[in-house]
Design a protein around this motif. Structure first.
Motif: not given
Length: 198
Positions: A17-21, A33-36, A146-151, A157-162
């Motif tokens: 989650s922290r990596k995605i943010t 404009q849209y939330s995670f 894209m290249e940065q995303a691949r790295i 991995s997984h995200l816990p569902i709250k």
């Protein structure tokens, strides 16, 4: 008519989650404009306004029964990147991998929701759901990240569902209108990360 969807709400404390943010803050032009952190379990759908309460109760009862005495947070796995082209925008996303339990739950939720859609409305299901990492309007912008995303997302991995919630579009903004089920977060899950390579 009410426009709705059911979504998985993820813990914002996990490593993924922290990596995605962090990734979205740096690269996603639509970050503000849209939330995670949530992901739709099915494509948005419409029901009559006076059917919303019945849908809420049915979903709540069935999901609560499904997770009866299971209090630990389930986890949704992700493996690999993809790009979804929709009209003039390109959505870079993480590809979810459902285990048998989440797959069964998703199918049940879709069937309940579809049963409340008026026959006069043709519901268009998505072939798959995914977790957006960024929305880009030019291929050049997409190729740059894209290249940065691949790295950064090279390992599954997984995200816990709250929790799992029902969302409604009000004045063009998606709002959570009902928590259908919530889970206790397991602190040790934040430290776990599968090292299987994409």
């Amino acid at each position: 008519m009410a426009k709705l969807f059911v979504g998985f709400n993820f813990s914002s404390e996990s490593l993924l989650s922290r990596k995605i943010t962090g990734f979205r803050k740096r690269f996603d032009p639509k970050y503000n404009q849209y939330s995670f952190p949530h992901m739709a379990a099915l494509a948005p759908f419409e029901v009559y306004d006076n059917d919303v309460e019945d849908l809420k109760e049915t979903l709540k009862e069935e999901i609560d029964t499904f997770y009866f005495e299971k209090k630990d947070s389930p986890k949704l796995s992700f493996n690999g990147l993809g790009v979804y082209e929709h009209r003039k925008k390109n959505i870079l996303y993480l590809n979810p991998v459902y285990d048998a339990e989440l797959n069964f739950l998703s199918e049940m939720v879709v069937e309940i929701c579809k049963s409340h859609i008026p026959r006069s409305i043709r519901y268009r299901e998505n072939k798959q759901q995914f977790l957006p990492l960024g929305i880009f309007y030019h291929h050049s912008e997409l190729f740059e990240v894209m290249e940065q995303a691949r790295i950064e997302f090279s390992h599954s991995s997984h995200l816990p569902i709250k929790s799992i919630s029902l969302y409604q579009s009000k004045f063009g903004i998606w709002q959570e209108i009902e928590t259908l089920v919530s889970f206790e977060e397991n602190p040790t899950s934040f430290l776990q990360m599968s090292m299987s390579h994409i």
